[in-house]
Design a protein around this motif. Structure first.
Motif, PDB file in Angstrom:
ATOM      1  N   UNK A   1       0.751  -1.299   0.073  1.00 58.27           N
ATOM      2  CA  UNK A   1       0.048  -0.043  -0.054  1.00 58.27           C
ATOM      3  C   UNK A   1       0.815   1.242   0.047  1.00 58.27           C
ATOM      4  N   UNK A   2       1.862   1.568   0.707  1.00 58.25           N
ATOM      5  CA  UNK A   2       2.753   2.739   0.868  1.00 58.25           C
ATOM      6  C   UNK A   2       3.465   2.804  -0.554  1.00 58.25           C
ATOM      7  N   UNK A   3       3.811   1.646  -1.182  1.00 61.61           N
ATOM      8  CA  UNK A   3       4.653   1.802  -2.603  1.00 61.61           C
ATOM      9  C   UNK A   3       3.379   2.552  -3.615  1.00 61.61           C
ATOM     10  N   UNK A   4       2.158   1.758  -3.420  1.00 66.24           N
ATOM     11  CA  UNK A   4       1.107   2.127  -4.304  1.00 66.24           C
ATOM     12  C   UNK A   4       0.708   3.453  -4.421  1.00 66.24           C
ATOM     13  N   UNK A   5       0.745   3.924  -2.992  1.00 62.62           N
ATOM     14  CA  UNK A   5       0.429   5.398  -2.734  1.00 62.62           C
ATOM     15  C   UNK A   5       1.320   6.414  -3.262  1.00 62.62           C
ATOM     16  N   UNK A   6       2.638   6.036  -3.047  1.00 56.47           N
ATOM     17  CA  UNK A   6       3.608   6.775  -3.576  1.00 56.47           C
ATOM     18  C   UNK A   6       3.664   7.037  -4.810  1.00 56.47           C
ATOM     19  N   UNK A   7       3.646   5.973  -5.618  1.00 58.67           N
ATOM     20  CA  UNK A   7       3.221   5.870  -7.133  1.00 58.67           C
ATOM     21  C   UNK A   7       2.412   6.739  -7.770  1.00 58.67           C
ATOM     22  N   UNK A   8       1.029   6.549  -7.050  1.00 57.16           N
ATOM     23  CA  UNK A   8      -0.280   7.258  -7.253  1.00 57.16           C
ATOM     24  C   UNK A   8       0.061   8.927  -7.188  1.00 57.16           C
ATOM     25  N   UNK A   9       0.778   9.270  -6.084  1.00 58.78           N
ATOM     26  CA  UNK A   9       1.117  10.571  -5.748  1.00 58.78           C
ATOM     27  C   UNK A   9       2.051  11.129  -6.991  1.00 58.78           C
ATOM     28  N   UNK A  10       3.113  10.505  -7.143  1.00 58.71           N
ATOM     29  CA  UNK A  10       4.129  10.853  -8.236  1.00 58.71           C
ATOM     30  C   UNK A  10       3.422  10.964  -9.542  1.00 58.71           C
ATOM     31  N   UNK A  11       2.388   9.991  -9.925  1.00 61.85           N
ATOM     32  CA  UNK A  11       1.953  10.120 -11.177  1.00 61.85           C
ATOM     33  C   UNK A  11       0.710  11.234 -11.144  1.00 61.85           C
ATOM     34  N   UNK A  12       0.019  11.705 -10.126  1.00 65.22           N
ATOM     35  CA  UNK A  12      -0.745  12.740 -10.050  1.00 65.22           C
ATOM     36  C   UNK A  12      -0.032  14.050 -10.312  1.00 65.22           C
ATOM     37  N   UNK A  13       1.154  14.019  -9.741  1.00 66.25           N
ATOM     38  CA  UNK A  13       1.905  15.306  -9.834  1.00 66.25           C
ATOM     39  C   UNK A  13       2.157  15.639 -11.166  1.00 66.25           C
ATOM     40  N   UNK A  14       2.660  14.305 -11.911  1.00 69.82           N
ATOM     41  CA  UNK A  14       3.054  14.674 -13.209  1.00 69.82           C
ATOM     42  C   UNK A  14       1.959  15.069 -14.225  1.00 69.82           C
ATOM     43  N   UNK A  15       0.571  14.376 -13.799  1.00 69.92           N
ATOM     44  CA  UNK A  15      -0.523  14.821 -14.453  1.00 69.92           C
ATOM     45  C   UNK A  15      -0.762  16.198 -14.172  1.00 69.92           C
ATOM     46  N   UNK A  16      -0.671  16.719 -13.182  1.00 70.84           N
ATOM     47  CA  UNK A  16      -1.144  18.058 -12.923  1.00 70.84           C
ATOM     48  C   UNK A  16      -0.242  18.954 -13.455  1.00 70.84           C
TER      49      UNK A  16
END
Length: 86
Positions: free
Chosen positions: A11-26
């Protein structure tokens, strides 16, 4: 959705990846909305998409041609007039 105990440590790995992708999309969204570079970026994306679709269509047409040719190829091992047995 409840997660299983086995996947809890992911879960922490998935959350970190999701945050990184969200930042790139933004960041991409911000760049596309930029009055100076946004138009240039949108045009580049549109052109690359057109090139991709044209290449994909050409590849599909080539595959169809190959399939059509294979369908009508003669079988060199078969002689329809040789019915003798050895």
């Amino acid at each position: 959705m409840a997660s299983t105990p086995e996947s809890a440590h992911y879960r922490p790995i998935a959350d970190a990846l999701e945050d990184a992708v969200a930042k790139k999309i933004d960041r991409i969204a911000q760049m596309l909305n930029c009055p100076e570079k946004g138009e240039e970026l949108r045009r580049a994306v549109t052109e690359s998409r057109k090139e991709f679709l044209l290449a994909k269509q050409a590849e599909e047409a080539l595959e169809e041609d190959v399939l059509d040719e294979e369908e009508f190829e003669d079988d060199d091992d078969y002689d329809e007039f040789d019915w003798t047995t050895e």
